[in-house]
Design a protein around this motif. Structure first.
Motif, PDB file in Angstrom:
ATOM      1  N   ARG A 155      51.221  52.777  34.215  1.00 30.58           N
ATOM      2  CA  ARG A 155      51.143  52.344  35.617  1.00 30.58           C
ATOM      3  C   ARG A 155      49.813  51.632  35.887  1.00 30.58           C
ATOM      4  N   ALA A 156      48.740  52.158  35.320  1.00 28.32           N
ATOM      5  CA  ALA A 156      47.425  51.539  35.513  1.00 28.32           C
ATOM      6  C   ALA A 156      47.398  50.142  34.894  1.00 28.32           C
ATOM      7  N   TRP A 157      47.965  50.005  33.685  1.00 27.05           N
ATOM      8  CA  TRP A 157      48.015  48.692  33.049  1.00 27.05           C
ATOM      9  C   TRP A 157      48.888  47.729  33.844  1.00 27.05           C
ATOM     10  N   GLU A 158      49.988  48.242  34.418  1.00 27.99           N
ATOM     11  CA  GLU A 158      50.860  47.389  35.218  1.00 27.99           C
ATOM     12  C   GLU A 158      50.129  46.905  36.473  1.00 27.99           C
ATOM     13  N   SER A 159      49.333  47.760  37.065  1.00 27.02           N
ATOM     14  CA  SER A 159      48.572  47.379  38.245  1.00 27.02           C
ATOM     15  C   SER A 159      47.605  46.242  37.917  1.00 27.02           C
ATOM     16  N   VAL A 160      46.921  46.356  36.794  1.00 32.85           N
ATOM     17  CA  VAL A 160      46.010  45.302  36.352  1.00 32.85           C
ATOM     18  C   VAL A 160      46.792  44.018  36.074  1.00 32.85           C
ATOM     19  N   SER A 161      47.934  44.174  35.422  1.00 27.19           N
ATOM     20  CA  SER A 161      48.769  43.027  35.105  1.00 27.19           C
ATOM     21  C   SER A 161      49.179  42.276  36.370  1.00 27.19           C
TER      22      SER A 161
END
Length: 235
Positions: A155-161
């Motif tokens: 989820r954190a990586w998706e937010s950055v993405s």
């Protein structure tokens, strides 16, 4: 001046002339000294491409988790001034998502010339073929193993993405491909595009990009026990 040749290794069972330039193969066949992540796989690689030097006369230093800078310096110093050496990974390009970067750093520190040869990198090949953002991307290696930590990290990586329009790239142990695929579908947004790239450069290569919603309809690709790269980009 001694040259450290950064020599790519195949990503699977495919002919060397498909992934390693002729000039790199010719150089590799002449070398007597190597540093490798795995000596056994390095010998298999050398046997595959052929060597002008008998395998039993080739020195291969194994780069282990506990190898120290002093170890690496001693390997480099032991190479005669009129000889070069090669650095090989277990698969793909050395020093990229690979501990070989430690050897390259020591080579620079000792004034050696570092010569990278082109060859297969699953990260680059997967990104090229994904259709996702190729201007901004991040490779994370492995996600956490524990489910709750893994899902939080996804989820954190998706937010950055989403915020940076940055492609996120990760790998997984082949026997855990299905678990990672399921986690991506359960965790990411419906509109996030996910690319699954398996067996790159091999006969059974598969590269598919779909939204999470589309993946839920089609189900998982055939990636059982195959080296697989996962990439995603949030819209």
């Amino acid at each position: 001046m001694t040259i450290l040749h950064l020599i790519p290794v195949g990503l699977g069972e495919s002919a060397p002339d498909r992934w390693l330039p002729q000039a790199a193969r010719e150089i590799t066949t002449q070398l007597r000294y190597f540093v490798a992540e795995n000596a056994k796989s390095a010998r298999a690689f050398l046997k595959l491409i052929g060597t002008q030097v008998p395998l039993q006369d080739i020195t291969i230093h194994t780069l282990k988790a506990d190898s120290t800078p002093q170890d690496i310096r001693s390997w480099l110093d032991a190479v005669p001034a009129d000889q070069d050496l090669g650095l090989v990974s277990e698969a793909g390009c050395p020093a990229v998502a690979d501990p070989g970067a430690l050897v390259v750093a020591q080579a620079h520190a000792r004034g050696l010339r570092v010569l990278p040869w082109t060859g297969p990198s699953s990260i680059m090949l997967g990104l090229m073929a994904s259709g996702l953002q190729g201007q901004r991307f991040a490779f994370h290696g492995y996600a956490p193993v524990k489910a709750h930590e893994r899902d939080a990290q996804l989820r954190a990586w998706e937010s950055v993405s989403h915020k940076q329009q940055q492609t996120q790239i990760l790998i997984e142990t082949p026997y855990r491909n299905k678990a990672m695929f399921d986690a991506l579908l359960q965790t990411l947004r419906d509109t996030t595009r996910v690319c699954v790239a398996s067996s790159l450069t091999c006969a059974d290569e598969s590269i598919l990009t779909r939204t999470v919603a589309q993946w839920r309809k089609t189900g998982a690709p055939d990636f059982d026990k195959k080296p697989t790269l996962f990439l995603f980009l949030a819209s």
